[in-house]
Design a protein around this motif. Structure first.
Motif: not given
Length: 567
Positions: A87-108
């Motif tokens: 989830x955060x891996x794809x969030x990084x690729x999608x949004x340009x931000x690192x996030x935390x585990x389980x988060x989907x395109x939401x900041x940590x």
């Protein structure tokens, strides 16, 4: 100044530089991209590390489709761990931000890794994706996956939620996101229980899709017959995820398209669309199940899914080379399984291992994956059934009585791992974990000769955005305004959170004498029973108890009130 103090200052400076480099925040790789592109294709073989590429290359016997591309390296850690979840891996690729585990395109909300900062007050806030940015730029958009399309990686490009497990919400946002072409699995998430679906809100999203002009596809044959100038397309070819590619020979799976088929059709549809012809397109393609096979430590599944992905890369590579206006990025989101070619069994013989000790007869002869064998066996765990299935379809003809007993006793959830262990021990393949690892992963790219070198995973989104001349921060500001601030002059605001976790809930705003309802997870604003479409979604942040809406919502509401006053 004495030498000791000078040396101390110099060393402090060196360590500061090294610390910055180690955190990966020194220079953004997006700054190294000098070209812009009409189209961007991002392809992700989920859970694929260097060893996965190596094993697939040896097995295939010829170069992989990505072998001719430029190569860089990507650091994969997330905001709260050096080993990332999808989830955060794809969030990084999608949004340009690192996030935390389980988060989907939401900041940590959690920051445990060095070099990651965020302005105060932005925790748990949704942020724009490159797909949303591409859509607002006038481009056509597409998502292709072999998982359910509401799974973590595809969902991160279309949806915003703090829990990847809530696929009901992720799918609803996906439907209302307005993606032009979506192909994959997971049809049960758009259907109600009455229709063999699982939607907790009983909303039939298939009806919504049809009302919005989508062509609905459920079979490989329908996909193949679809005209290349069809408008919006929604293809989900199984109630759940699609099958492993090797297993498509089983009758129950024969009507599912391959990943290459879906990729080819998506590129054709997007490039021939009105938006694609005028502005271009953004397409994300995921080979979802390399990851799942790696969790099970099942090498046949790994080969099945990576080679299917390799065929899809060949399709995208051919388009990129002939089109001339396309940037192609091929990279995994993280490594998985700790796959190793060689292990403790080769400690004293590693320098004399023939290739046949890796690509053994059982591995070469397997025609079904562990998942396929599990389906084939069903409830029949008799010795004869196991010997026949594994000997005929899995290449193993020398099962011991203990191994047969292990297969007999395996639960459905453990069967693939048990079969993977049987296969791995007959090769030089080893595994260190059934989880992800923190290794860097390769990025293969085509369309530019710019040297991307070592990237943060967040750089991938910035590269995609820069390639399309999209400013992701401006897109976030456009799509995700705090409703309490945007409607600061409202007479009243009410947030109904009843059932929000089951894809229900809404925001009600009374302003200028009109009452507007914003259903969560949709791009609709409802006034007097009339639906008005916005250019983004209404997203509720449970942690912040805050509703985010597009900035456009205010102008739409003012426009409605203004027209009424003129009357």
């Amino acid at each position: 100044m004495c030498w000791f103090n000078l040396r101390t200052i110099l060393l402090a400076g060196v360590f500061a530089i090294l610390s910055t480099v180690a955190s990966g925040e020194a220079v953004s790789a997006s700054d190294r991209l000098t070209s812009t592109f009409k189209n961007v294709i991002l392809m992700i073989p989920d859970g694929c590390g260097i060893a996965h590429f190596t094993l697939a290359r040896w097995y295939k016997g010829t170069p992989l489709a990505c072998d001719a591309l430029n190569v860089a390296l990507v650091r994969t850690y997330c905001s709260n761990s050096y080993i990332t979840d999808s989830a955060p891996a794809a969030t990084a690729y999608a949004t340009g931000y690192k996030s935390e585990n389980n988060y989907i395109s939401v900041l940590p909300a959690v920051y445990a890794m060095p070099g990651i900062t965020l302005p105060a007050g932005k925790e748990n806030m949704p942020v724009a994706t490159v797909l949303e940015g591409a859509r607002l730029s006038g481009r056509a958009t597409g998502v292709v996956a072999t998982s359910m399309t509401s799974h973590a990686t595809p969902a991160a490009f279309t949806s915003h939620w703090y829990a990847r497990s809530n696929e009901a919400i992720l799918m609803e946002q996906q439907v209302y996101q307005g993606v032009d072409v979506l192909l994959g699995g997971g049809r049960k998430q758009v259907m109600t229980p009455v229709d063999s679906g699982v939607r907790p809100d009983n909303e039939n999203l298939l009806d919504t899709l049809k009302a919005r002009g989508y062509s609905i596809l459920t079979t490989r044959e329908e996909l193949a017959a679809l005209p290349s100038h069809t408008g919006k397309v929604w293809g989900q070819f199984n109630l759940d995820a699609l099958s492993r590619d090797f297993d498509r020979s089983l009758p129950v799976y024969q009507h599912q398209p391959s990943l290459a088929d879906m990729t080819q059709k998506a590129i054709t549809l997007l490039s021939n669309s009105k938006a694609g012809q005028s502005k271009g397109f953004f397409l994300m393609v995921e080979g979802s199940q390399v990851d799942w096979a790696s969790h099970a430590n099942e090498p046949v599944g790994v080969l099945s899914e990576y080679l299917a992905f390799d065929s899809a890369v060949a399709v995208a590579k051919n388009f990129t080379e002939t089109n001339g206006k396309t940037l192609l990025l091929v990279l995994s989101d993280h490594d998985n399984g700790g796959l190793s070619l060689g292990g403790s069994r080769t400690n004293s013989t590693y320098s004399i291992r023939p290739l046949d000790s890796l690509l053994t007869a059982p591995l070469r002869k397997a025609t079904l994956t562990g998942a396929g064998i599990k389906l084939l066996l069903g409830d029949d765990r008799s010795s004869n059934a196991i010997i026949h299935a594994l000997g005929t379809y899995f290449g193993i003809t020398d099962l011991t009585p203990d191994e047969i007993s292990t297969v007999t006793a395996a639960s459905a959830g453990r069967m693939e791992h048990v079969l993977g262990t049987l296969m791995s021990k007959r090769t030089d393949i080893s595994w260190t974990t059934t989880g992800h690892t923190g290794n860097d992963v390769p990025l293969y790219y085509l369309g530019t000769n710019d040297q991307l070198k070592i990237l943060q995973n967040t750089d991938v989104a910035r590269i995609c955005a820069k390639a399309m001349k999209v400013d992701l921060d401006k897109v976030t500001d456009s799509l995700f305004r705090r409703a309490d601030k945007l409607f600061g002059n409202a007479t009243s605001m009410t947030v109904d959170t009843v059932g929000f976790n089951n894809a229900s809930g809404s925001l009600t705003v009374v302003m200028n004498g009109k009452t507007a309802i914003f259903p969560f997870n949709k791009n609709e604003l409802i006034v007097d029973g009339n639906k008005h479409l916005m250019n983004g979604l209404t997203v509720y942040s449970f942690q912040n108890n805050t509703v985010y809406v597009p900035a456009q919502a205010l102008s739409i509401l003012k426009g409605i009130s203004g027209r009424l006053k003129k009357k």
